[in-house]
Write an enzyme that holds these catalytic residues in place. Structure first.
Site, PDB file in Angstrom:
ATOM      1  NE  ARG A 144      -4.187   1.685   0.824  1.00 28.93           N
ATOM      2  CZ  ARG A 144      -5.187   1.948  -0.007  1.00 28.93           C
ATOM      3  NH1 ARG A 144      -5.158   1.523  -1.267  1.00 28.93           N
ATOM      4  NH2 ARG A 144      -6.237   2.624   0.417  1.00 28.93           N
ATOM      5  CB  THR A 163      -8.916  -1.026  -8.330  1.00 29.19           C
ATOM      6  OG1 THR A 163      -8.877   0.213  -7.645  1.00 29.19           O
ATOM      7  CG2 THR A 163      -8.270  -2.094  -7.484  1.00 29.19           C
ATOM      8  CG  ASN A 169      -8.361   5.882  -5.130  1.00 29.01           C
ATOM      9  OD1 ASN A 169      -9.190   4.991  -4.983  1.00 29.01           O
ATOM     10  ND2 ASN A 169      -8.507   7.062  -4.576  1.00 29.01           N
ATOM     11  CB  SER A 222      -7.188  -0.548   1.192  1.00 32.87           C
ATOM     12  OG  SER A 222      -7.561  -1.164  -0.017  1.00 32.87           O
ATOM     13  CB  SER A 223     -12.534  -1.504   0.173  1.00 32.49           C
ATOM     14  OG  SER A 223     -13.000  -0.413   0.905  1.00 32.49           O
ATOM     15  N   GLY A 273     -13.513  -2.100  -7.411  1.00 32.89           N
ATOM     16  CA  GLY A 273     -14.866  -1.615  -7.132  1.00 32.89           C
ATOM     17  C   GLY A 273     -14.962  -0.691  -5.936  1.00 32.89           C
ATOM     18  N   GLY A 274     -13.830  -0.138  -5.480  1.00 34.33           N
ATOM     19  CA  GLY A 274     -13.870   0.808  -4.367  1.00 34.33           C
ATOM     20  C   GLY A 274     -14.494   0.171  -3.139  1.00 34.33           C
TER      21      GLY A 274
HETATM   22  O1  DON Z   1      -7.995   0.786  -1.756  1.00 37.76           O
HETATM   23  C1  DON Z   1      -9.173   0.979  -2.002  1.00 37.76           C
HETATM   24  O2  DON Z   1     -10.078   0.529  -1.340  1.00 37.76           O
HETATM   25  C2  DON Z   1      -9.540   1.805  -3.220  1.00 37.76           C
HETATM   26  N1  DON Z   1      -8.528   2.756  -3.500  1.00 37.76           N
HETATM   27  C3  DON Z   1      -9.795   0.889  -4.374  1.00 37.76           C
HETATM   28  C4  DON Z   1     -10.266   1.656  -5.569  1.00 37.76           C
HETATM   29  C5  DON Z   1     -11.070   0.857  -6.502  1.00 37.76           C
HETATM   30  O3  DON Z   1     -11.308  -0.298  -6.353  1.00 37.76           O
HETATM   31  C6  DON Z   1     -11.617   1.612  -7.645  1.00 37.76           C
HETATM   32  N2  DON Z   1     -12.487   0.787  -8.408  1.00 37.76           N
HETATM   33  N3  DON Z   1     -13.101   0.403  -9.156  1.00 37.76           N
END
Ligand code: DON
Length: 560
Positions: A96, A370, A390, A441-442, A461-462
């Site tokens: 990270r 991502t 991100n 993070s997720s 997917g954030g």
């Molecule tokens: O680390 C995280 O949780 C986010 N930065 C991930 C971003 C992400 O998955 C964007 N997606 N589609």
């Protein structure tokens, strides 16, 4: 007679062709699922050259950095979950990003106490210190069989010779054309004469190729120390960024024990802090384990899943952050006893308003970029890796002539408690900005293992990564038949505590299902588009075969 012979031969050819398309890969073949065919090919090339899953992971990650620059790259970071077959050793490689030393909490708040979200999303101030170059080197040296240079070779070729933009590239470059045009190096690297790239446009990245060559020849340390690192820090700083050379020099990957627990007898191995994934999954699955699912309607099953997520994400918001900076009560959060108490407040007939759990506010979420890939090699070594810059094309800033596109992971911190970030996630002091700290993070690379087999999965997917992985685990464990295609393609629903609503993929659920949830008091809202790009590999213990599946959403090109 002749016609019959011809048609038999014709049928044979057809059968062979069909077999080569439909036949699942055996463990000796190529057990790789990634978001881009050229990256999967790069990994298969490395397996074919005698590399193991870890070498292949280096090749796939580096190739994705080239062909999916909007999703991940050497200017970003991520997590790799490894399983070494020879001794069953499992480790979570935390690559990270870290906040640079200039990144104080005050920097991201204006004189009125408001979050300066632009500073955490656009341009060099948004960028944490990248972890991916260190991770590639670390994984190759510690776990691989081949030299780093060999595993980076396919990515270097792709950067030098170029690759045709696909629909995802084209739409990401259109979405971020303004940001990319705001610095010449980004525009040259990713746009077509300042315009969004059309499908088929050949993206050539000679500067990135040079930097990858440097990594291949001199190792990951060359990114963080010496002439390249000085120039990189200086370039970022003179563009208004917060980096010091010492931030690069101090960067290191951290090996952490994965979060491990069982759900209805299946062993789940997944992401520890600074990903919130493992703890949210553990709490949610422990809550669901105590629910008698058999005989429940689809609406009731979703109701319990949503209530479990609500509670898991609530704890994400109030307790979670970098464990090296904040005392997160991780053992408690991962305990069945705690989950049982949390689950006791679920009303089978009614939604629990999130405001009853605590106070707060929020709005809609849009996860975009991502990347995730999954690998099982012929020896049974496994890698689940989720990597990211991100948002789409990260900060939109390329550092001078390095070809390195910087992330915007500073936005994964909580700038002001209770104020939602890009993914509408709220959080607390636990995830406040501090120099050297890793943003929460997720991302949740995961293994699931039971008597039937081993499943390696994950997705971008954030904030919705965790609910997607949760639904993937429920599909695998709770459904009598393993169907990888169904698992990666299943319609998604999501609840993250705040905003207090179930978000569903548009057009994916029936009216009775939606109305049933509304009748229990849930707010159900269709998202603007479908989400996720799950990549799964399954080793069937009975047959020894490895099957791969890639989310059709990613392949359709309509979303990130
Ligand atoms: O680390 C995280 O949780 C986010 N930065 C991930 C971003 C992400 O998955 C964007 N997606 N589609």
């Amino acid at each position: 007679m002749k016609t019959i012979q011809i048609s038999i031969r014709f049928l044979l050819v057809l059968a062979l062709l069909a077999a080569s398309v439909l036949r699942p890969a055996t463990a000796q073949e190529c057990g790789i699922a990634s978001a881009h065919a050229l990256a999967t090919k790069a990994g298969c090339e490395i397996l074919g050259a005698g590399g193991n899953a870890f070498d292949a992971a280096v090749a796939v990650a580096a190739a994705l950095a080239v062909v999916e620059p909007f999703a991940s790259g050497i200017g970003g970071g991520g997590f790799l979950l490894l399983h070494r077959a020879s001794d069953h050793y499992e480790v979570f490689v935390d690559a990270r990003e870290t906040a640079p030393s200039g990144a104080t909490r005050e920097f991201f708040v204006d004189e009125n106490g408001k979050a300066k979200q632009k500073a955490s999303l656009e341009g060099p101030t948004a960028a944490g210190i990248p972890g991916e170059p260190a991770a590639l080197d670390w994984v190759a040296r510690r776990y691989g069989k081949l030299p780093l240079a060999r595993s980076l070779a396919p990515a270097i070729r792709l950067a030098e010779q170029g690759f045709p933009a696909d629909a995802r590239y084209a739409s990401a470059s259109a979405l971020r054309a303004d940001a990319l045009n705001s610095n010449a190096d980004a525009a040259v690297s990713f746009l077509d004469g300042g315009k969004p790239a059309a499908v088929g446009f050949i993206v050539v990245q000679p500067q990135l190729a040079r930097t990858l060559h440097m990594l291949a020849e001199q190792g990951g340390a060359s990114f963080y120390h010496g002439a390249f690192a000085s120039k990189l820090a200086q370039t970022v700083k003179s563009a208004g960024g917060l980096w010091e050379l010492s931030d690069l020099e101090n960067y290191h990957v951290i090996e952490r024990p994965p979060v491990k627990f069982t759900y209805r007898g299946a062993t789940i191995t997944t992401a520890p802090l600074p990903s919130s994934g493992g703890l949210v999954l553990a709490q949610s699955l422990f809550i669901l384990e105590s629910v008698e699912m058999a005989g429940l309607s689809a609406t009731d099953r979703a109701h319990y899943a949503v209530e479990a997520m609500r509670r898991g994400y609530h704890d994400r918001a109030r307790y979670m952050g970098d464990p090296d900076f904040f005392a997160v009560p991780a053992a408690k959060l991962a305990s069945r006893e705690y989950a049982r108490r949390r689950g006791a407040s679920i009303d089978p007939a009614r939604a629990t308003p999130s405001s009853d759990l605590a106070q707060g506010a929020g709005a809609a979420v849009e996860g975009r970029d991502t990347t995730h890939f999954s690998i099982i090699d012929g020896q049974g070594n496994r890698v689940a890796a989720t990597l990211s810059v991100n948002g789409p094309f990260g900060s939109g800033y390329v550092a001078g002539d390095t070809g390195v596109l910087l992330n915007n992971h500073m936005d994964d911190f909580v700038l002001v408690p209770g104020v939602p970030n890009l993914y509408k996630l709220v959080g607390s002091e636990a995830n406040a900005v501090a120099p050297g700290k890793r943003p929460l993070s997720s991302m949740s690379p995961t293994f699931v293992e039971d008597g039937r087999g081993v499943l390696v999965l994950g997705t971008p997917g954030g904030s919705r990564i965790i609910s997607m992985v949760l639904e993937g685990i429920l599909d695998y464990v709770d459904q009598p038949q393993t169907d990888l295609a169904r698992l990666v393609a299943a319609p998604r629903f999501h609840h993250q505590y705040l905003p207090d609503r179930i978000e569903i993929e548009p057009g994916a659920f029936s009216e009775p299902w939606i109305e049933g949830l509304k009748a229990k008091g849930h707010v159900v809202e269709a998202g603007r588009r479908k989400w996720g790009n799950m990549q799964a590999v399954f080793l069937d213990k009975k047959t020894g075969r490895v099957i791969t599946a890639s989310d059709p959403r990613g392949q359709s090109g309509v979303l990130f």
